[in-house]
Design a protein around this motif. Sequence first.
Motif, PDB file in Angstrom:
ATOM      1  N   ASP B  86       3.518  16.486  -8.364  1.00  0.00           N
ATOM      2  CA  ASP B  86       3.921  15.392  -7.465  1.00  0.00           C
ATOM      3  C   ASP B  86       3.129  15.408  -6.163  1.00  0.00           C
ATOM      4  O   ASP B  86       3.218  14.462  -5.372  1.00  0.00           O
ATOM      5  N   SER B  87       2.371  16.478  -5.928  1.00  0.00           N
ATOM      6  CA  SER B  87       1.573  16.566  -4.708  1.00  0.00           C
ATOM      7  C   SER B  87       0.560  15.420  -4.689  1.00  0.00           C
ATOM      8  O   SER B  87      -0.253  15.277  -5.608  1.00  0.00           O
ATOM      9  N   ALA B  88       0.620  14.616  -3.649  1.00  0.00           N
ATOM     10  CA  ALA B  88      -0.231  13.429  -3.558  1.00  0.00           C
ATOM     11  C   ALA B  88       0.010  12.775  -2.204  1.00  0.00           C
ATOM     12  O   ALA B  88       0.879  13.203  -1.440  1.00  0.00           O
ATOM     13  N   ALA B  89      -0.755  11.731  -1.950  1.00  0.00           N
ATOM     14  CA  ALA B  89      -0.484  10.874  -0.800  1.00  0.00           C
ATOM     15  C   ALA B  89       0.277   9.659  -1.303  1.00  0.00           C
ATOM     16  O   ALA B  89      -0.114   9.041  -2.296  1.00  0.00           O
ATOM     17  N   TYR B  90       1.362   9.342  -0.637  1.00  0.00           N
ATOM     18  CA  TYR B  90       2.187   8.202  -1.028  1.00  0.00           C
ATOM     19  C   TYR B  90       2.069   7.142   0.064  1.00  0.00           C
ATOM     20  O   TYR B  90       2.374   7.407   1.230  1.00  0.00           O
ATOM     21  N   PHE B  91       1.609   5.979  -0.338  1.00  0.00           N
ATOM     22  CA  PHE B  91       1.399   4.895   0.609  1.00  0.00           C
ATOM     23  C   PHE B  91       2.411   3.785   0.377  1.00  0.00           C
ATOM     24  O   PHE B  91       2.743   3.440  -0.757  1.00  0.00           O
ATOM     25  N   CYS B  92       2.844   3.235   1.470  1.00  0.00           N
ATOM     26  CA  CYS B  92       3.731   2.088   1.450  1.00  0.00           C
ATOM     27  C   CYS B  92       2.963   0.895   2.014  1.00  0.00           C
ATOM     28  O   CYS B  92       2.140   1.071   2.920  1.00  0.00           O
ATOM     29  N   ALA B  93       3.216  -0.264   1.474  1.00  0.00           N
ATOM     30  CA  ALA B  93       2.627  -1.486   2.001  1.00  0.00           C
ATOM     31  C   ALA B  93       3.717  -2.535   2.097  1.00  0.00           C
ATOM     32  O   ALA B  93       4.725  -2.479   1.378  1.00  0.00           O
ATOM     33  N   SER B  94       3.513  -3.493   2.973  1.00  0.00           N
ATOM     34  CA  SER B  94       4.469  -4.591   3.066  1.00  0.00           C
ATOM     35  C   SER B  94       3.726  -5.908   3.159  1.00  0.00           C
ATOM     36  O   SER B  94       2.542  -5.951   3.514  1.00  0.00           O
ATOM     37  N   SER B  95       4.416  -6.975   2.817  1.00  0.00           N
ATOM     38  CA  SER B  95       3.827  -8.305   2.937  1.00  0.00           C
ATOM     39  C   SER B  95       4.924  -9.302   3.283  1.00  0.00           C
ATOM     40  O   SER B  95       6.087  -9.086   2.972  1.00  0.00           O
ATOM     41  N   PRO B  96       4.509 -10.391   3.915  1.00  0.00           N
ATOM     42  CA  PRO B  96       5.485 -11.460   4.162  1.00  0.00           C
ATOM     43  C   PRO B  96       5.869 -12.125   2.842  1.00  0.00           C
ATOM     44  O   PRO B  96       5.210 -11.959   1.837  1.00  0.00           O
ATOM     45  N   GLU B  97       6.882 -12.851   2.848  1.00  0.00           N
ATOM     46  CA  GLU B  97       7.333 -13.478   1.614  1.00  0.00           C
ATOM     47  C   GLU B  97       6.231 -14.359   1.039  1.00  0.00           C
ATOM     48  O   GLU B  97       5.563 -15.103   1.749  1.00  0.00           O
ATOM     49  N   ASP B  98       5.970 -14.220  -0.236  1.00  0.00           N
ATOM     50  CA  ASP B  98       5.037 -15.054  -0.985  1.00  0.00           C
ATOM     51  C   ASP B  98       3.597 -14.941  -0.508  1.00  0.00           C
ATOM     52  O   ASP B  98       2.810 -15.816  -0.733  1.00  0.00           O
ATOM     53  N   ALA B  99       3.261 -13.860   0.161  1.00  0.00           N
ATOM     54  CA  ALA B  99       1.861 -13.682   0.579  1.00  0.00           C
ATOM     55  C   ALA B  99       1.203 -12.662  -0.322  1.00  0.00           C
ATOM     56  O   ALA B  99       1.862 -11.865  -0.976  1.00  0.00           O
ATOM     57  N   ASN B 100      -0.100 -12.688  -0.346  1.00  0.00           N
ATOM     58  CA  ASN B 100      -0.833 -11.784  -1.215  1.00  0.00           C
ATOM     59  C   ASN B 100      -1.459 -10.608  -0.497  1.00  0.00           C
ATOM     60  O   ASN B 100      -1.924  -9.686  -1.121  1.00  0.00           O
ATOM     61  N   ILE B 101      -1.510 -10.686   0.823  1.00  0.00           N
ATOM     62  CA  ILE B 101      -2.139  -9.605   1.575  1.00  0.00           C
ATOM     63  C   ILE B 101      -1.100  -8.537   1.871  1.00  0.00           C
ATOM     64  O   ILE B 101      -0.025  -8.841   2.375  1.00  0.00           O
ATOM     65  N   GLN B 102      -1.428  -7.321   1.540  1.00  0.00           N
ATOM     66  CA  GLN B 102      -0.525  -6.204   1.810  1.00  0.00           C
ATOM     67  C   GLN B 102      -1.074  -5.383   2.974  1.00  0.00           C
ATOM     68  O   GLN B 102      -2.268  -5.115   3.043  1.00  0.00           O
ATOM     69  N   TYR B 103      -0.177  -4.997   3.842  1.00  0.00           N
ATOM     70  CA  TYR B 103      -0.531  -4.184   4.999  1.00  0.00           C
ATOM     71  C   TYR B 103       0.002  -2.785   4.757  1.00  0.00           C
ATOM     72  O   TYR B 103       1.174  -2.611   4.443  1.00  0.00           O
ATOM     73  N   PHE B 104      -0.877  -1.814   4.925  1.00  0.00           N
ATOM     74  CA  PHE B 104      -0.549  -0.448   4.534  1.00  0.00           C
ATOM     75  C   PHE B 104      -0.127   0.421   5.704  1.00  0.00           C
ATOM     76  O   PHE B 104      -0.616   0.271   6.831  1.00  0.00           O
ATOM     77  N   GLY B 105       0.756   1.357   5.398  1.00  0.00           N
ATOM     78  CA  GLY B 105       1.085   2.415   6.329  1.00  0.00           C
ATOM     79  C   GLY B 105       0.086   3.552   6.233  1.00  0.00           C
ATOM     80  O   GLY B 105      -0.832   3.520   5.409  1.00  0.00           O
ATOM     81  N   ALA B 106       0.267   4.547   7.092  1.00  0.00           N
ATOM     82  CA  ALA B 106      -0.672   5.671   7.149  1.00  0.00           C
ATOM     83  C   ALA B 106      -0.475   6.670   6.020  1.00  0.00           C
ATOM     84  O   ALA B 106      -1.296   7.557   5.823  1.00  0.00           O
ATOM     85  N   GLY B 107       0.627   6.530   5.290  1.00  0.00           N
ATOM     86  CA  GLY B 107       0.841   7.401   4.142  1.00  0.00           C
ATOM     87  C   GLY B 107       1.626   8.653   4.488  1.00  0.00           C
ATOM     88  O   GLY B 107       1.708   9.076   5.645  1.00  0.00           O
ATOM     89  N   THR B 108       2.228   9.214   3.466  1.00  0.00           N
ATOM     90  CA  THR B 108       2.886  10.520   3.562  1.00  0.00           C
ATOM     91  C   THR B 108       2.197  11.440   2.573  1.00  0.00           C
ATOM     92  O   THR B 108       2.109  11.125   1.391  1.00  0.00           O
ATOM     93  N   ARG B 109       1.699  12.568   3.065  1.00  0.00           N
ATOM     94  CA  ARG B 109       1.056  13.540   2.175  1.00  0.00           C
ATOM     95  C   ARG B 109       2.092  14.582   1.778  1.00  0.00           C
ATOM     96  O   ARG B 109       2.574  15.332   2.620  1.00  0.00           O
ATOM     97  N   LEU B 110       2.440  14.583   0.522  1.00  0.00           N
ATOM     98  CA  LEU B 110       3.423  15.518  -0.014  1.00  0.00           C
ATOM     99  C   LEU B 110       2.708  16.697  -0.649  1.00  0.00           C
ATOM    100  O   LEU B 110       1.830  16.511  -1.489  1.00  0.00           O
TER     101      LEU B 110
END
Lengths: 112, 113
Positions: B86-110
Amino acid sequence: AQSVSQHNHHVILSEAASLELGCNYSYGGTVNLFWYVQYPGQHLQLLLKYFSGDPLVKGIKGFEAEFIKSKFSFNLRKPSVQWSDTAEYFCAVNGKGFKTIFGAGTRLFVKA
Amino acid sequence: NAGVMQNPRHLVRRRGQEARLRCSPMKGHSHVYWYRQLPEEGLKFMVYLQKENIIDESGMPKERFSAEFPKEGPSILRIQQVVRGDSAAYFCASSPEDANIQYFGAGTRLSVL
């Protein structure tokens, strides 16, 4: 199945050299295409995107990419790289606004 | 306008422990995505959530992994009984409703010891 293929895993260039990173995708429908960049120790940032219209898109920091539908390609280019372009570059594609598929990434190292 | 916030940035767990990764999307974004990045590999989609709903979890392992995005508070990716793989970098992204562009967080390194 959807997939994105980046041809080069590692690229080493000298400053002022021209850059072209290959990206091919397989997807059955209308596509949206992206290039993201990840600088060392930082998060992914959007470099440029293609949704529709002019297949030659301009991004930030002098980057551009060309969508060639017949070749299922979206190659990234920059005429003259700088040391600060050292980063990892990811090509990505999605179809309906979610489940973006990423390529394995290309690590670019620019020698000063 | 703060970007996508992930915490912690680094997380160390021993095998068998639980890992909880948090993601606060950008203000106004109601769509959250989780990705995993293994060494020398690209980002792999795990799960897509909207408020209180899992929309697509086709990339999530069937066991030990779960995700939620409650009405209030951040999205949580939970990994039970962690293993070294499970050791990896886990990234989260978010987008506004119905948009295609995702904005990423800095990640969590587990890191799993």
